[in-house]
Design a protein around this motif. Structure first.
Motif, short mmCIF file in Angstrom:
data_model
loop_
_atom_site.label_atom_id
_atom_site.label_comp_id
_atom_site.label_asym_id
_atom_site.label_seq_id
_atom_site.Cartn_x
_atom_site.Cartn_y
_atom_site.Cartn_z
N ARG A 156 0.84 -1.19 0.00
CA ARG A 156 0.00 0.00 0.00
C ARG A 156 0.88 1.24 0.00
O ARG A 156 1.80 1.38 0.81
CB ARG A 156 -0.91 -0.01 1.23
N LEU A 157 0.61 2.16 -0.92
CA LEU A 157 1.41 3.38 -1.03
C LEU A 157 1.24 4.23 0.22
O LEU A 157 0.12 4.54 0.63
CB LEU A 157 0.96 4.17 -2.26
N GLY A 162 7.35 13.48 -6.30
CA GLY A 162 7.58 13.58 -7.73
C GLY A 162 6.64 12.81 -8.62
O GLY A 162 6.80 12.83 -9.84
N HIS A 163 5.62 12.16 -8.04
CA HIS A 163 4.69 11.37 -8.85
C HIS A 163 3.40 12.15 -9.14
O HIS A 163 2.87 12.81 -8.23
CB HIS A 163 4.30 10.07 -8.15
N PRO A 164 2.86 12.06 -10.36
CA PRO A 164 1.57 12.69 -10.66
C PRO A 164 0.41 11.91 -10.05
O PRO A 164 0.58 10.76 -9.61
CB PRO A 164 1.51 12.66 -12.20
N ASP A 165 -0.77 12.53 -10.04
CA ASP A 165 -1.94 11.91 -9.40
C ASP A 165 -2.30 10.57 -10.01
O ASP A 165 -2.72 9.65 -9.30
CB ASP A 165 -3.14 12.86 -9.49
N ASP A 166 -2.20 10.43 -11.35
CA ASP A 166 -2.56 9.16 -11.98
C ASP A 166 -1.70 8.02 -11.47
O ASP A 166 -2.18 6.89 -11.27
CB ASP A 166 -2.44 9.27 -13.51
N TYR A 170 -3.14 4.84 -9.37
CA TYR A 170 -2.96 3.49 -9.93
C TYR A 170 -2.21 2.59 -8.94
O TYR A 170 -2.55 1.41 -8.78
CB TYR A 170 -2.19 3.57 -11.25
N PHE A 171 -1.19 3.14 -8.28
CA PHE A 171 -0.36 2.34 -7.40
C PHE A 171 -0.70 2.51 -5.92
O PHE A 171 0.13 2.24 -5.05
CB PHE A 171 1.12 2.66 -7.64
N ALA A 206 0.49 -1.13 -15.67
CA ALA A 206 1.54 -0.59 -14.80
C ALA A 206 2.62 0.08 -15.63
O ALA A 206 3.08 1.19 -15.30
CB ALA A 206 2.13 -1.70 -13.95
N ARG A 207 3.02 -0.56 -16.74
CA ARG A 207 4.07 0.01 -17.58
C ARG A 207 3.63 1.36 -18.15
O ARG A 207 4.37 2.34 -18.12
CB ARG A 207 4.39 -0.94 -18.73
N ARG A 208 2.40 1.42 -18.65
CA ARG A 208 1.90 2.66 -19.25
C ARG A 208 1.85 3.78 -18.21
O ARG A 208 2.26 4.91 -18.48
CB ARG A 208 0.51 2.43 -19.83
N THR A 209 1.38 3.47 -17.00
CA THR A 209 1.27 4.49 -15.96
C THR A 209 2.64 5.00 -15.53
O THR A 209 2.83 6.20 -15.32
CB THR A 209 0.52 3.92 -14.74
#
Length: 294
Positions: A156-157, A162-166, A170-171, A206-209
């Motif tokens: 669980r994150l 540095g990560h965007p909302d999407d 997703y993660f 996952a790869r696309r995100t």
């Protein structure tokens, strides 16, 4: 076009751009908190039901007050407390203590993080230092920390930078397969993905995100507890495809994962259980609970 609001003309040159940016950042953070709260709502409701039955509380509101008050008094996040209520064997209701005979251990040292284990423990602060150190070693400013969720068999994150909302959405939770962090958790060893676009470890989604987030390579460092189990994960995301880490880097990241994992295991065994003891004592005396609005 003359755009007016009331009698004032809109003049972009007079806008405080920095203030607008700060407002946007605050709004984005509020939305993120709302999303996280929505994801945790079912678990909170289940914990309320358990406490309502166990301590014969008046209603679900009183059960929520019990959770919130314990979280605040014991400095343990609500989600951690809820998870503990859901997955820890219930206490003997006839006993005053939830864990009679428990021996409390001292916090383990964290020399690789330059933190003194005797300092007042605060999990969020420790995890931020862990992430900062891992990113510095990997040479990037984009990464995240995840905590193990044994009940759901995944990660669980917990914290990111540095990560965007999407990416965050997703993660928010990942299972045991389809990601570098899942592979590292299963193997309980450092995993390096040199090129996200080509590595078969990822599912298509996952790869696309990850690629859309600007990551092209990943180093995932498992946090290993005293019993050898993976209790968390730190992943460093790089903007370009990467080579293998130097041996000294790998060794230091592995040691950070070991020390941080032992500290997290101590936190769960000591501070979270302290919170459960407090909750149990207060649950047996619900008349001492503050009012919902207090």
């Amino acid at each position: 076009m003359d755009m007016r609001c009331g009698t004032d003309q809109w003049d972009p040159d007079q806008w405080d751009i920095e203030a607008l940016r700060e407002q946007l950042a605050r709004t984005t953070e509020e939305v993120r908190h709302l999303r996280a709260r929505d994801r945790s709502r079912p678990a909170v409701a289940m914990a309320q039901g358990i406490l309502l039955e166990r301590y014969r509380l008046r209603d679900a509101d009183q059960a929520f007050v019990l959770l919130r008050h314990t979280s605040q008094r014991c400095n343990v996040k609500m989600r951690s407390l809820v998870d503990a209520v859901l997955h820890t064997p219930r206490p003997d209701s006839m006993r005053e203590l939830w864990f009679p005979g428990r021996v409390r251990q001292r916090a383990p040292q964290l020399p690789a993080l330059r933190l003194n284990g005797d300092q007042p423990p605060h999990r969020s602060g420790v995890l931020r230092v862990v992430l900062s150190q891992v990113l510095a070693i990997a040479g990037t400013d984009m990464g995240n920390v995840q905590l193990a969720d044994p009940a759901q068999r995944g990660l669980r994150l917990e914290h990111h930078t540095g990560h965007p909302d999407d990416f965050v959405d997703y993660f928010a939770f990942v299972g045991e397969t389809g990601t570098a962090c899942g592979a590292a958790a299963t193997s309980r060893a450092l995993v390096t993905v040199r090129n996200v676009a080509e590595d078969p470890v990822f599912t298509d989604g996952a790869r696309r995100t990850i690629l859309e987030a600007g990551s092209r390579a990943v180093h995932s460092v498992p946090l290993i507890g005293t019993d050898g189990a993976c209790v968390g994960m730190v992943s460093a995301h790089l903007p370009e495809p990467s080579g293998e880490l130097a041996q000294s880097q790998s060794a230091l990241l592995t040691e950070i994962g070991r020390q941080a994992g032992r500290w997290l295991a101590w936190y769960e065994d000591t501070l979270v259980r302290n919170a459960l003891e407090f909750l149990h004592a207060l649950g047996r005396r619900p008349e001492l609970l503050p009012q919902r609005g207090a």
